[in-house]
Design a protein around this motif. Structure first.
Motif, short mmCIF file in Angstrom:
data_model
loop_
_atom_site.label_atom_id
_atom_site.label_comp_id
_atom_site.label_asym_id
_atom_site.label_seq_id
_atom_site.Cartn_x
_atom_site.Cartn_y
_atom_site.Cartn_z
N ASP A 49 -16.83 -2.94 20.77
CA ASP A 49 -18.10 -3.40 21.32
C ASP A 49 -17.86 -4.52 22.32
OD1 ASP A 49 -21.27 -3.60 20.80
OD2 ASP A 49 -20.45 -5.62 21.00
N ARG A 51 -20.25 -6.92 24.06
CA ARG A 51 -21.58 -7.52 24.27
C ARG A 51 -22.68 -6.47 24.18
NH1 ARG A 51 -20.48 -12.57 28.37
NH2 ARG A 51 -18.30 -12.85 27.81
N SER A 164 -18.28 -15.12 31.91
CA SER A 164 -19.69 -14.77 31.79
C SER A 164 -20.51 -15.40 32.91
CB SER A 164 -20.22 -15.22 30.42
OG SER A 164 -21.57 -14.86 30.27
N ASP A 168 -22.69 -13.33 35.69
CA ASP A 168 -24.13 -13.27 35.42
C ASP A 168 -24.95 -13.16 36.71
OD1 ASP A 168 -23.78 -13.39 32.72
OD2 ASP A 168 -24.40 -15.48 32.48
N SER A 191 -13.13 -9.83 28.47
CA SER A 191 -14.19 -10.46 27.67
C SER A 191 -15.42 -9.58 27.53
CB SER A 191 -14.59 -11.79 28.31
OG SER A 191 -15.25 -11.56 29.55
N ALA A 193 -17.62 -9.42 30.01
CA ALA A 193 -18.65 -10.01 30.87
C ALA A 193 -19.03 -9.09 32.02
CB ALA A 193 -18.17 -11.36 31.41
N ALA A 196 -21.04 -6.13 30.67
CA ALA A 196 -22.40 -6.56 30.30
C ALA A 196 -23.28 -6.74 31.52
CB ALA A 196 -22.32 -7.85 29.50
#
Length: 231
Positions: A49, A51, A164, A168, A191, A193, A196
């Protein structure tokens, strides 16, 4: 793939055949990948998984796989793209099998993580797209289905929090993804990021993120017990 990229890769492929080469995994002479290193990059899909997005990765990003990927991405060794394509194909096939069934499912739509302008200038091509082309999957990706709304720093060397923040809000997805079942495709997942952020952008555009597939995943020792190996 642009004509410039195709010509460049064709010339590099031809040079790898004509000129003496060393194994990208161990340095043995006269082999693009020796038998042992070729076996080391044979896909053994793992799912984890990232995030909230299930990710299927073909290889751990360590040892031979790490050396081969670095040689491909930063050393101009496009002669190993076929072996990496086989690994990515294994991850995509496993992601397809792992995807939850919703009615009659067709093959998932691959959505590539975009390269930054700096990475494109440095390499002259999109490394994951080139590997995907050699994976020989049935459904081609939509070119520029994801694009960067701002340029980001190289993720290498950043902490999880920095990764992240770096990603973002950095991506925008095409409205062509609306109503489509999408599989995010990247070369290396660390990570999560980037995955996501891609998932967020796809959902905003109306697409459904079924999962992600990657050539390799950076091992995270703390979560090893939660990882399932799929043979």
């Amino acid at each position: 793939m642009t004509a410039h990229t195709l010509i460049r890769e064709s010339l590099l492929d031809a040079a790898a055949v004509v000129l003496p080469v060393r194994c990208a995994g161990c340095g043995r002479p006269d082999r693009s990948l020796c038998d042992a290193c070729l076996e080391a990059v044979r896909p053994a899909a793992r799912v984890h998984d990232a995030r909230g997005v299930p990710v299927c990765s073909a290889l751990p990003y360590e040892g031979v796989a790490r050396r081969v990927l670095l040689a491909y991405k930063d050393g101009g060794r496009v002669d190993v793209a076929r072996a990496l394509g086989r690994a990515l194909r294994g991850a995509i096939a496993e992601a397809q099998r792992q995807a939850p069934a919703v009615g009659e499912r067709s093959a998932l739509l691959p959505v590539l993580i975009p390269s930054t302008r700096a990475a494109w200038r440095r390499r002259g091509y999109h490394p994951t797209r080139s590997v995907l082309a050699r994976a020989h999957i049935l459904v081609p990706p939509l070119w520029r289905a994801l694009r960067l709304s701002r340029q980001t720093a190289d993720q290498a060397g950043l902490s999880a929090d920095e990764r992240s923040g770096n990603r973002d809000g950095s991506m925008v997805a095409s409205r062509r993804l609306a109503g489509r079942e999408c599989l995010i495709v990247d070369d290396i997942v660390t990570s999560g990021a980037t995955v996501a952020e891609a998932a967020r952008a796809i959902r905003v555009a109306g697409g459904r993120v079924v999962g992600a597939a990657a050539i390799a995943r950076t091992p995270r020792r703390s979560s090893a017990g939660a990882e399932a190996t799929l043979r």
